[in-house]
Design a protein around this motif. Structure first.
Motif, mmCIF file in Angstrom:
data_model
loop_
_atom_site.group_PDB
_atom_site.id
_atom_site.type_symbol
_atom_site.label_atom_id
_atom_site.label_comp_id
_atom_site.label_asym_id
_atom_site.label_seq_id
_atom_site.Cartn_x
_atom_site.Cartn_y
_atom_site.Cartn_z
ATOM 1 N N VAL A 50 0.863 -1.188 0.000
ATOM 2 C CA VAL A 50 0.000 0.000 0.000
ATOM 3 C C VAL A 50 0.893 1.230 0.000
ATOM 4 O O VAL A 50 1.740 1.388 0.882
ATOM 5 C CB VAL A 50 -0.936 -0.001 1.232
ATOM 6 N N ILE A 51 0.709 2.076 -0.993
ATOM 7 C CA ILE A 51 1.562 3.257 -1.139
ATOM 8 C C ILE A 51 0.734 4.515 -0.883
ATOM 9 O O ILE A 51 -0.232 4.798 -1.606
ATOM 10 C CB ILE A 51 2.198 3.292 -2.558
ATOM 11 N N PHE A 76 -4.777 6.208 -2.430
ATOM 12 C CA PHE A 76 -3.677 5.264 -2.191
ATOM 13 C C PHE A 76 -3.490 4.396 -3.423
ATOM 14 O O PHE A 76 -4.361 4.342 -4.300
ATOM 15 C CB PHE A 76 -3.930 4.405 -0.939
ATOM 16 N N LEU A 77 -2.331 3.768 -3.487
ATOM 17 C CA LEU A 77 -2.061 2.827 -4.584
ATOM 18 C C LEU A 77 -1.725 1.477 -3.971
ATOM 19 O O LEU A 77 -1.188 1.419 -2.850
ATOM 20 C CB LEU A 77 -0.881 3.290 -5.432
ATOM 21 N N LEU A 151 -15.616 3.755 -4.354
ATOM 22 C CA LEU A 151 -14.350 4.315 -4.852
ATOM 23 C C LEU A 151 -14.084 3.864 -6.291
ATOM 24 O O LEU A 151 -14.689 2.910 -6.777
ATOM 25 C CB LEU A 151 -13.198 3.864 -3.940
ATOM 26 N N ASP A 152 -13.162 4.554 -6.919
ATOM 27 C CA ASP A 152 -12.787 4.230 -8.297
ATOM 28 C C ASP A 152 -11.341 3.761 -8.335
ATOM 29 O O ASP A 152 -10.594 3.928 -7.367
ATOM 30 C CB ASP A 152 -12.974 5.467 -9.182
ATOM 31 N N SER A 153 -10.957 3.221 -9.502
ATOM 32 C CA SER A 153 -9.612 2.633 -9.576
ATOM 33 C C SER A 153 -9.077 2.684 -11.006
ATOM 34 O O SER A 153 -9.833 2.923 -11.943
ATOM 35 C CB SER A 153 -9.671 1.169 -9.107
ATOM 36 N N LEU A 180 -0.024 -2.277 -10.775
ATOM 37 C CA LEU A 180 -0.181 -1.183 -9.810
ATOM 38 C C LEU A 180 -1.616 -0.681 -9.947
ATOM 39 O O LEU A 180 -2.088 -0.472 -11.074
ATOM 40 C CB LEU A 180 0.817 -0.076 -10.184
ATOM 41 N N ILE A 181 -2.303 -0.494 -8.831
ATOM 42 C CA ILE A 181 -3.705 -0.050 -8.897
ATOM 43 C C ILE A 181 -3.865 1.226 -8.072
ATOM 44 O O ILE A 181 -3.531 1.239 -6.879
ATOM 45 C CB ILE A 181 -4.654 -1.155 -8.374
#
Ligand SMILES: Cc1cc2nc3c(=O)[nH]c(=O)nc-3n(C[C@H](O)[C@H](O)[C@H](O)COP(=O)(O)O)c2cc1C
Length: 205
Positions: A50-51, A76-77, A151-153, A180-181
């Motif tokens: 988690v970034i 977050f990513l 949420l969106d992605s 990567l999301i």
């Protein structure tokens, strides 16, 4: 929202409300939900990074090519990694399922022996290849789960994997970056997309 609605509503969103925060607790809930994905021998080879940290994001920025808006504006990513040492974690799962009463002590010990035998026959190439499918399934789960959380992605293959692992100080010989999301509250106009006609790509035999 039911699963069909989540599938229909999901779109790759590339810009988000940068002020929108998601708590660590909710992120863990989402990862827990996504992790219900099936996997080969239930080995669950995915690992999540988690970034969120702004300093780390700044270090990653030169390595995301055209994906800077997702990096800079998402809440977050999640970097999904394929763990080539996934068999090492099998005893943890075996113990959990034993304690939960899902397997008997005898079944647990047979399974452990079988897992060790299987591990000895596996090549790193086959673990890499097979894990891509498992990690792809968990990635789609995560994007649908995000939709369910309002949420969106956006899934991203456009990033420098070596540079990412270097910045994140993770062992690339063990953990293979898959996708990567970015996740957050979507903003701005959507870019609709179509699919090939299903009749064109389906064979009935
Ligand atoms: C493996 C994979 C890699 C992708 N990489 C990127 C990327 O680097 N940047 C990006 O903006 N979109 C990326 N996408 C999103 C696709 O462009 C998008 O899914 C496709 O155009 C269909 O649009 P939709 O997701 O909105 O339905 C990627 C999708 C997948 C599955």
């Amino acid at each position: 929202m039911n699963v069909i609605e989540a599938i229909q509503l999901r779109q790759s969103i590339r810009e988000y409300d940068a002020t929108y925060k998601v708590s660590q607790e909710e992120i863990l809930t989402m990862l827990n939900e996504a992790g219900r994905a099936p996997s080969s021998w239930n080995l669950q080879p995915w690992r999540f990074v988690v970034i969120q940290d702004e300093t780390i994001k700044a270090q990653l920025k030169p390595h995301v090519y055209f994906n800077v808006p997702q990096l800079e504006t998402s809440s977050f990513l999640v970097l999904i990694l394929n763990d080539l040492h996934r068999y090492d974690l099998f005893p943890i799962l075996n113990d959990l399922e034993l304690k939960a009463g899902y397997v008997t002590p005898e079944q647990a010990s047979v399974r452990l022996e079988k897992a060790n035998q299987s591990k000895a026959t596996r090549t790193l190439e086959s673990l890499d290849r097979e894990g891509l499918l498992d990690c792809g399934i968990v990635a789609q789960n995560l994007m649908l789960v995000a939709k369910g959380h309002g949420l969106d992605s956006c899934p991203m293959g456009g990033f420098n994997r070596d540079a990412f692992m270097d910045v994140l100080q993770l062992d690339i010989t063990r953990y293979k970056p898959v996708v990567l999301i970015s996740i957050g509250k979507g903003k701005g106009p959507l870019r609709p997309s179509l699919r090939l006609p299903t009749e064109t790509i389906t064979f009935f035999k």
